[in-house]
Design an enzyme around this catalytic site. Structure first.
Site, PDB file in Angstrom:
ATOM      1  N   HIS A 148      -9.363-150.178  -2.736  1.00  0.00           N
ATOM      2  CA  HIS A 148     -10.682-150.012  -1.883  1.00  0.00           C
ATOM      3  C   HIS A 148     -10.503-150.782  -0.681  1.00  0.00           C
ATOM      4  O   HIS A 148     -10.765-150.654   0.513  1.00  0.00           O
ATOM      5  CB  HIS A 148     -11.828-149.990  -2.486  1.00  0.00           C
ATOM      6  CG  HIS A 148     -12.358-148.946  -3.481  1.00  0.00           C
ATOM      7  ND1 HIS A 148     -12.936-148.038  -2.632  1.00  0.00           N
ATOM      8  CD2 HIS A 148     -12.085-148.585  -4.710  1.00  0.00           C
ATOM      9  CE1 HIS A 148     -13.042-146.723  -3.657  1.00  0.00           C
ATOM     10  NE2 HIS A 148     -12.604-147.211  -4.719  1.00  0.00           N
ATOM     11  N   GLU A 198     -15.890-141.762   4.863  1.00  0.00           N
ATOM     12  CA  GLU A 198     -14.767-141.490   5.865  1.00  0.00           C
ATOM     13  C   GLU A 198     -15.010-140.691   6.909  1.00  0.00           C
ATOM     14  O   GLU A 198     -14.250-140.392   7.390  1.00  0.00           O
ATOM     15  CB  GLU A 198     -13.498-141.259   5.102  1.00  0.00           C
ATOM     16  CG  GLU A 198     -13.444-140.026   4.411  1.00  0.00           C
ATOM     17  CD  GLU A 198     -14.172-139.835   3.179  1.00  0.00           C
ATOM     18  OE1 GLU A 198     -13.748-139.037   2.250  1.00  0.00           O
ATOM     19  OE2 GLU A 198     -14.726-140.723   2.747  1.00  0.00           O
ATOM     20  N   ARG A 238      -6.465-136.232  21.748  1.00  0.00           N
ATOM     21  CA  ARG A 238      -6.116-137.625  22.115  1.00  0.00           C
ATOM     22  C   ARG A 238      -6.265-138.671  21.116  1.00  0.00           C
ATOM     23  O   ARG A 238      -5.338-139.311  20.513  1.00  0.00           O
ATOM     24  CB  ARG A 238      -6.305-138.104  23.522  1.00  0.00           C
ATOM     25  CG  ARG A 238      -5.841-139.463  23.904  1.00  0.00           C
ATOM     26  CD  ARG A 238      -5.998-139.866  25.412  1.00  0.00           C
ATOM     27  NE  ARG A 238      -7.557-140.219  25.411  1.00  0.00           N
ATOM     28  CZ  ARG A 238      -8.608-139.440  25.998  1.00  0.00           C
ATOM     29  NH1 ARG A 238      -8.256-138.444  26.736  1.00  0.00           N
ATOM     30  NH2 ARG A 238      -9.809-139.836  26.061  1.00  0.00           N
ATOM     31  N   ASN A 292      -7.404-144.659  -1.404  1.00  0.00           N
ATOM     32  CA  ASN A 292      -8.043-145.515  -2.100  1.00  0.00           C
ATOM     33  C   ASN A 292      -7.550-145.677  -3.563  1.00  0.00           C
ATOM     34  O   ASN A 292      -7.426-146.478  -4.027  1.00  0.00           O
ATOM     35  CB  ASN A 292      -9.754-145.151  -2.293  1.00  0.00           C
ATOM     36  CG  ASN A 292     -10.438-145.677  -1.235  1.00  0.00           C
ATOM     37  OD1 ASN A 292      -9.901-146.756  -0.641  1.00  0.00           O
ATOM     38  ND2 ASN A 292     -11.307-145.213  -0.920  1.00  0.00           N
ATOM     39  N   ASP A 342     -13.080-136.611   9.786  1.00  0.00           N
ATOM     40  CA  ASP A 342     -12.676-136.981   8.365  1.00  0.00           C
ATOM     41  C   ASP A 342     -11.487-137.398   8.206  1.00  0.00           C
ATOM     42  O   ASP A 342     -10.426-137.024   8.841  1.00  0.00           O
ATOM     43  CB  ASP A 342     -13.204-135.653   7.442  1.00  0.00           C
ATOM     44  CG  ASP A 342     -13.422-136.223   6.270  1.00  0.00           C
ATOM     45  OD1 ASP A 342     -14.570-136.663   5.946  1.00  0.00           O
ATOM     46  OD2 ASP A 342     -12.506-136.136   5.166  1.00  0.00           O
ATOM     47  N   ASP A 349     -10.416-149.858   3.012  1.00  0.00           N
ATOM     48  CA  ASP A 349     -11.236-150.456   4.135  1.00  0.00           C
ATOM     49  C   ASP A 349     -10.293-150.772   5.279  1.00  0.00           C
ATOM     50  O   ASP A 349     -10.826-150.740   6.585  1.00  0.00           O
ATOM     51  CB  ASP A 349     -11.956-151.632   3.595  1.00  0.00           C
ATOM     52  CG  ASP A 349     -13.173-151.343   2.779  1.00  0.00           C
ATOM     53  OD1 ASP A 349     -13.479-150.401   2.488  1.00  0.00           O
ATOM     54  OD2 ASP A 349     -13.658-152.432   2.135  1.00  0.00           O
TER      55      ASP A 349
END
Length: 329
Positions: free
Chosen positions: A214, A244, A264, A209, A201, A218
């Site tokens: 937005h 997300e 990683r 945002n 997440d 993106d």
């Protein structure tokens, strides 16, 4: 297109399952191709064959009323093990096929030509094949035509796959990811292999945002999706679960290997430095999957570990089952 990979069966099966092509039988677009090849080569039988772990499935077939055969008798199984087309002018004189029930009985295959269906990442998932019931010498031109149409078949499968992908990040849709993951796990269990599921997440994404808008959000998701994709093996699965949140299936890996890969990825995301893209980090929860666990159970455990990673400060990975918890840099 990469050179065919002929020594990675686990990766090949995963590449096949990404297409979600085994759930239905005939495909109209493929029927057009097999009908055209049948006419151009003057063969009684033409098929698009996909080779699963123990079965050959026909996505289109002209001249026979079949949907599948056992993999062990499939001519196309030999084709996918080759770097290029396979031609058999007379199966009765070929020791690989002379005793095959497909040669000695219906459909009495005598001559065969097959061009592998090679994915962009180099896996032969099946073949486009032309079949005679009598001895026949396929010409180089015949084989070239098969190869060209085999590429068209793969292009069609790739186009269909786009419907299962998230346009912004390149990840699989949630449904495509879970469907492909379930099939992948079903292939691992008979081999006593395991996998690890990760749920990722983006940290404080709402703030990104709210602060930047937005469209910029993106761009952040796109950059993170591209970054994760670069860090994964071709045999791993990567999906966008919603908003997300992303999911990864580390295929046929030990728990320790998956942990290292997750770390990683976390560090690579943290290091993203692109113009007009705000810095972002991810939190990751991991869960082991073996024969005793379902994908649903593993995703639930990974989600719980993701919550722990968030609670402990974000920008870290947690696998409570192994006791692993990373520290943010």
């Amino acid at each position: 297109m990469k050179e065919p990979v002929t020594n990675d069966e686990a990766g090949r099966l995963l590449a096949l399952h990404r297409y979600c092509a085994l759930d239905s039988v005939n495909e109209p677009n493929f029927d057009t191709i097999t009908s055209l090849v049948q006419d151009l080569l003057g063969v009684p039988i033409c098929a698009v064959s996909l080779i699963d772990s123990d079965e050959q499935r026909f996505k289109s077939i002209q001249g026979l009323d079949l949907t599948h055969t056992a993999r062990e008798v499939a001519f196309c199984d030999h084709t996918i093990r080759s770097p290029g087309p396979m031609v058999v002018p007379d199966a009765e004189q070929d020791e690989r096929f002379a005793d095959s029930p497909l040669v000695t009985g219906e459909p009495h295959i005598r001559a065969y030509a097959g061009a592998p269906l090679t994915t962009p990442d180099g896996y032969n998932v099946g073949a486009l094949c032309a079949i005679h019931r009598r001895r026949h010498d396929f010409t180089p031109g015949d084989v070239e035509l098969l190869q060209r149409f085999a590429k068209v078949v793969v292009d069609q499968m790739e186009l269909k796959t786009l419907a299962h992908q998230d346009f912004l990040t390149g990840a699989l849709s949630r449904r495509a990811f879970t469907d492909a993951a379930v099939r992948a796990l079903s292939q691992l269990r008979p081999m006593n292999r395991s996998a690890t599921v990760a749920v990722l997440d983006v940290d404080h994404f709402k703030q990104i945002n709210d602060a930047h808008g937005h469209p910029v959000g993106d761009k952040v998701l796109q950059a993170i999706g591209n970054c994760i994709g670069r860090e994964l093996r071709s045999s791993d699965l990567f999906g966008r679960l919603g908003g997300e949140e992303f999911g990864i299936l580390f295929y046929a890996t030990t728990r320790a290997e998956a942990w290292r890969c997750a770390e990683r990825i976390r560090r690579a995301v943290e290091a993203i430095d692109l113009p007009d893209v705000p810095r972002a980090t991810v939190s990751i929860g991991l869960a082991h999957v073996d024969s005793e666990h379902s994908l649903e159970q593993a995703l639930a455990e990974a989600d719980t570990n993701l919550y722990l990673a968030k609670r402990e400060g974000r920008n870290r990975s947690v696998d409570s089952g192994s006791g692993e918890t990373s520290e943010a840099a």
